[in-house]
Design a protein around this motif. Structure first.
Motif, PDB file in Angstrom:
ATOM      1  N   TYR A 193      62.032  97.684 121.303  1.00  0.00           N
ATOM      2  CA  TYR A 193      61.591  99.069 121.120  1.00  0.00           C
ATOM      3  C   TYR A 193      60.113  99.132 120.727  1.00  0.00           C
ATOM      4  N   PHE A 214      57.989  98.468 123.777  1.00  0.00           N
ATOM      5  CA  PHE A 214      57.997  99.611 124.691  1.00  0.00           C
ATOM      6  C   PHE A 214      57.090 100.720 124.170  1.00  0.00           C
ATOM      7  N   PHE A 215      57.224 101.109 122.898  1.00  0.00           N
ATOM      8  CA  PHE A 215      56.416 102.189 122.346  1.00  0.00           C
ATOM      9  C   PHE A 215      54.947 101.801 122.240  1.00  0.00           C
ATOM     10  N   THR A 237      53.398  99.750 124.307  1.00  0.00           N
ATOM     11  CA  THR A 237      52.899  99.815 125.680  1.00  0.00           C
ATOM     12  C   THR A 237      52.646 101.257 126.101  1.00  0.00           C
ATOM     13  N   VAL A 238      53.541 102.164 125.771  1.00  0.00           N
ATOM     14  CA  VAL A 238      53.347 103.578 126.095  1.00  0.00           C
ATOM     15  C   VAL A 238      52.141 104.124 125.346  1.00  0.00           C
ATOM     16  N   PHE A 239      51.996 103.772 124.080  1.00  0.00           N
ATOM     17  CA  PHE A 239      50.861 104.234 123.286  1.00  0.00           C
ATOM     18  C   PHE A 239      49.540 103.754 123.870  1.00  0.00           C
ATOM     19  N   THR A 244      48.951 102.855 126.989  1.00  0.00           N
ATOM     20  CA  THR A 244      48.754 103.487 128.295  1.00  0.00           C
ATOM     21  C   THR A 244      48.226 104.904 128.137  1.00  0.00           C
ATOM     22  N   VAL A 245      48.809 105.657 127.219  1.00  0.00           N
ATOM     23  CA  VAL A 245      48.329 107.023 126.964  1.00  0.00           C
ATOM     24  C   VAL A 245      46.907 106.979 126.420  1.00  0.00           C
TER      25      VAL A 245
END
Length: 67
Positions: free
Chosen positions: A9, A12-13, A15-17, A19-20
């Protein structure tokens, strides 16, 4: 919930952070093309491509010097 699920988790978070954050930074660069003095440095990006002697200069030089 064991440590591998928490790591999954978190990965994943994170990586999303990132990317944004990357897309926000790219948007910021293209939104603010000019600096504080009003110079658009994107015009200078073609200097390497258009470097022939007969090409027009990126910024014209005036005959008078500002004193």
């Amino acid at each position: 919930m064991n440590i591998t699920e928490i790591q999954g988790y978190a990965y994943f978070f994170f990586t999303v952070f990132l990317t944004v954050g990357l897309y926000a930074y790219i948007y910021h660069l293209y939104k603010n093309k000019k600096d504080e003095s009003g110079v658009d440095y994107e015009d200078y990006s073609n200097m390497a491509l258009k470097d022939d002697i007969v090409d027009t200069p990126v910024k014209s030089v005036s005959e008078k010097e500002d004193k």
